[in-house]
Design a protein around this motif. Structure first.
Motif, PDB file in Angstrom:
ATOM      1  N   GLY A   1     -17.133  23.974  15.576  1.00  0.00           N
ATOM      2  CA  GLY A   1     -16.675  23.879  14.234  1.00  0.00           C
ATOM      3  C   GLY A   1     -15.606  25.259  14.200  1.00  0.00           C
ATOM      4  N   TYR A   2     -15.823  26.340  14.843  1.00  0.00           N
ATOM      5  CA  TYR A   2     -15.043  27.271  14.612  1.00  0.00           C
ATOM      6  C   TYR A   2     -15.073  28.351  15.842  1.00  0.00           C
ATOM      7  CZ  TYR A   2     -11.888  30.896  12.892  1.00  0.00           C
ATOM      8  OH  TYR A   2     -10.772  31.849  12.987  1.00  0.00           O
ATOM      9  N   LEU A   3     -14.174  28.666  16.478  1.00  0.00           N
ATOM     10  CA  LEU A   3     -14.300  29.508  17.628  1.00  0.00           C
ATOM     11  C   LEU A   3     -13.255  30.567  17.586  1.00  0.00           C
ATOM     12  CD1 LEU A   3     -15.697  30.001  20.518  1.00  0.00           C
ATOM     13  CD2 LEU A   3     -13.846  28.711  21.342  1.00  0.00           C
TER      14      LEU A   3
ATOM     15  N   MET B   1     -12.276  27.277   8.929  1.00  0.00           N
ATOM     16  CA  MET B   1     -12.949  26.329   9.434  1.00  0.00           C
ATOM     17  C   MET B   1     -13.089  25.216   8.433  1.00  0.00           C
ATOM     18  SD  MET B   1     -16.821  26.322  10.498  1.00  0.00           S
ATOM     19  CE  MET B   1     -17.701  26.639   8.833  1.00  0.00           C
ATOM     20  N   ASP B   2     -12.775  23.904   8.861  1.00  0.00           N
ATOM     21  CA  ASP B   2     -12.818  22.640   8.180  1.00  0.00           C
ATOM     22  C   ASP B   2     -14.242  22.059   7.983  1.00  0.00           C
ATOM     23  OD1 ASP B   2     -12.092  20.449   6.673  1.00  0.00           O
ATOM     24  OD2 ASP B   2     -10.667  19.964   8.045  1.00  0.00           O
ATOM     25  N   THR B   3     -14.966  22.808   6.980  1.00  0.00           N
ATOM     26  CA  THR B   3     -16.250  22.300   6.760  1.00  0.00           C
ATOM     27  C   THR B   3     -16.478  20.822   6.243  1.00  0.00           C
ATOM     28  OG1 THR B   3     -16.771  24.633   5.825  1.00  0.00           O
ATOM     29  CG2 THR B   3     -18.370  23.036   5.285  1.00  0.00           C
ATOM     30  N   GLU B   4     -15.444  20.257   5.623  1.00  0.00           N
ATOM     31  CA  GLU B   4     -15.701  19.017   5.023  1.00  0.00           C
ATOM     32  C   GLU B   4     -15.525  17.966   6.326  1.00  0.00           C
ATOM     33  OE1 GLU B   4     -13.733  21.193   3.800  1.00  0.00           O
ATOM     34  OE2 GLU B   4     -14.243  21.142   1.565  1.00  0.00           O
ATOM     35  N   ALA B   5     -14.444  18.498   7.199  1.00  0.00           N
ATOM     36  CA  ALA B   5     -14.430  17.544   8.463  1.00  0.00           C
ATOM     37  C   ALA B   5     -15.788  17.428   9.301  1.00  0.00           C
ATOM     38  CB  ALA B   5     -13.132  18.085   9.168  1.00  0.00           C
ATOM     39  N   ILE B   6     -16.288  18.680   9.348  1.00  0.00           N
ATOM     40  CA  ILE B   6     -17.745  18.883   9.962  1.00  0.00           C
ATOM     41  C   ILE B   6     -18.450  17.964   9.552  1.00  0.00           C
ATOM     42  CG2 ILE B   6     -19.353  20.308  10.816  1.00  0.00           C
ATOM     43  CD1 ILE B   6     -17.332  22.652  11.075  1.00  0.00           C
ATOM     44  N   ILE B   7     -18.671  17.933   8.108  1.00  0.00           N
ATOM     45  CA  ILE B   7     -19.920  17.001   7.625  1.00  0.00           C
ATOM     46  C   ILE B   7     -19.194  15.552   7.683  1.00  0.00           C
ATOM     47  CG2 ILE B   7     -20.812  16.587   5.354  1.00  0.00           C
ATOM     48  CD1 ILE B   7     -20.454  19.618   4.515  1.00  0.00           C
TER      49      ILE B   7
ATOM     50  N   VAL C   1     -23.312  21.925  15.451  1.00  0.00           N
ATOM     51  CA  VAL C   1     -22.023  22.550  15.462  1.00  0.00           C
ATOM     52  C   VAL C   1     -22.081  24.003  15.790  1.00  0.00           C
ATOM     53  CG1 VAL C   1     -22.096  22.984  12.892  1.00  0.00           C
ATOM     54  CG2 VAL C   1     -19.687  22.613  14.349  1.00  0.00           C
ATOM     55  N   LEU C   2     -21.026  24.627  16.609  1.00  0.00           N
ATOM     56  CA  LEU C   2     -21.103  26.080  16.765  1.00  0.00           C
ATOM     57  C   LEU C   2     -20.018  26.705  15.649  1.00  0.00           C
ATOM     58  CD1 LEU C   2     -20.303  25.905  20.592  1.00  0.00           C
ATOM     59  CD2 LEU C   2     -22.419  25.771  19.323  1.00  0.00           C
ATOM     60  N   VAL C   3     -20.392  27.827  15.087  1.00  0.00           N
ATOM     61  CA  VAL C   3     -19.681  28.600  14.100  1.00  0.00           C
ATOM     62  C   VAL C   3     -19.677  29.975  14.496  1.00  0.00           C
ATOM     63  CG1 VAL C   3     -19.361  28.905  11.698  1.00  0.00           C
ATOM     64  CG2 VAL C   3     -20.437  26.825  12.355  1.00  0.00           C
TER      65      VAL C   3
END
Length: 379
Positions: free
Chosen positions: A58-60, A93-99, A106-108
């Motif tokens: 999700g975000y790295l 991070m695109d939270t909406e896209a992950i959901i 997901v890795l954050v």
């Protein structure tokens, strides 16, 4: 009549259902940048991916570390969201896209990060909470200095004010917390070798945040903090399974005192033992309610107050209990608080009094068979 069952309320049922549908949070904690949190997280993710789990990034934040980037492997990454701020285009991070994508896990990275103004949530941990509420598991990373309760301690140790913090409750409520630990010497060697920051930043870092003393202190904080979390989990497990005996996982020292001047000696002995084990120290005084028990004089009260003052100066917790039996109250408290060592002075009773009512020390020894009892001479 059959056994009565308590009916679950709609609110309780809804809360239970929500908890069951929540994603699980796992946090990798370290005491400084470069200990290997992100590296380990990616390594675990690739192992899960090979076993067929739907897991993605999700975000790295790799900080351009080649070792870390090499661990990305075949992991899918959700593209970052671009946000305009002060004439610049920044990425979050695109939270909406992950959901919407709805992976199993997901890795954050960098849980304490503060989002760019204009983002839906101010902090990344709030994004994580939103993802968890949609039933998606999250694996994240965090350095111990970002815990809100440790902010002042970290500033005192390092001289650095950590502005990005998260509430302790986030870590306390996590389903799993794993400490990534290497020695301060090994970490400084990694820094010197250019594995953490670019070479032009290495010398400055070694003289500031990455000083040996700083790292040693932060490492101890991280290990102790996690040990406390594990201890709480163990206590909860024992309560749920009706386990009453003390498993002596973490040392806890209890000192039994009264208004006698010799109690100061007991407190100091307890403080030395607690310092040796780096553990909790509790000073306990009993307010005996037995009939015909002599009332405390003003001198006794003043003496006790001076004992309490000394105890607090030495970093101890002070507890006053009430009960008819001194030995039973002490034993009950020691069992409930998982005390491992008790310090008590020789009984001040005469031989005749001990024959009539028994010695507090003797009774305590019988009631606390699984606890070490140190009997200290009064002189």
């Amino acid at each position: 009549m059959g056994e009565k069952f308590k009916r679950t309320t709609p609110e309780e049922a809804l809360k239970r259902l929500k908890e069951e549908q929540m994603g699980q949070l796992k946090i990798y904690i370290g005491y400084a940048p470069g200990v290997g949190k992100t590296y380990t997280m990616l390594n675990e993710a690739n192992n899960r991916l090979e076993k067929g789990e739907d897991i993605l990034i999700g975000y790295l934040e790799s900080h351009q570390r080649k070792e870390t980037e090499a661990q990305i492997g075949k992991l899918e990454a959700i593209p970052r969201k671009k946000i305009k701020y002060n004439g610049m285009v920044l990425e979050e991070m695109d939270t909406e896209a992950i959901i919407t994508r709805r992976p199993t896990t997901v890795l954050v990275d960098e849980l304490a990060h503060t989002n760019v103004p204009g983002s839906k949530n101010r902090k990344r941990y709030e994004d994580v909470e939103e993802i968890l509420n949609h039933g998606i598991n999250v694996i994240s990373t965090l350095n111990i200095q970002h815990l809100e309760s440790l902010n002042d301690i970290v500033r005192q140790i390092t001289g650095i004010i950590v502005r990005e913090t998260i509430p302790d409750i986030i870590v306390e409520n996590a389903d799993e917390v794993v400490v990534i630990d290497i020695t301060p010497t090994a970490l400084r060697n990694r820094l010197n070798g250019g594995y953490i920051y670019k070479h032009e930043n290495v010398v400055r870092s070694l003289k500031n945040f990455f000083r040996q003393g700083n790292l040693t202190a932060l490492r101890e904080i991280a290990l102790r903090q996690t040990a406390e979390e594990v201890d709480e989990e163990l206590e909860e497990y024992k309560k749920q399974h009706g386990i009453k005996e003390n498993w002596h996982v973490i040392e806890r020292v209890m000192v039994c005192i009264g208004p006698s001047p010799s109690s100061k000696k007991l407190i100091r002995r307890g403080a030395r033992i607690a310092r040796k084990f780096k553990c909790e120290l509790i000073i306990v005084n009993i307010n005996c309610t037995r009939v015909f028990m002599p009332k405390m004089t003003q001198k006794d009260i003043q003496m006790l107050e001076s004992h309490f003052k000394l105890a607090k100066q030495l970093g101890a917790k002070v507890v006053t209990l009430r009960g008819k039996s001194v030995s039973r109250e002490l034993a009950k408290f020691a069992t409930e608080r998982y005390i491992t060592q008790i310090i008590i002075g020789h009984s001040g009773k005469t031989k005749w009094e001990s024959l009539i009512r028994g010695s507090t020390v003797t009774k305590l020894l019988k009631l606390t068979k699984n606890i070490e009892v140190h009997i200290i001479p009064n002189n």
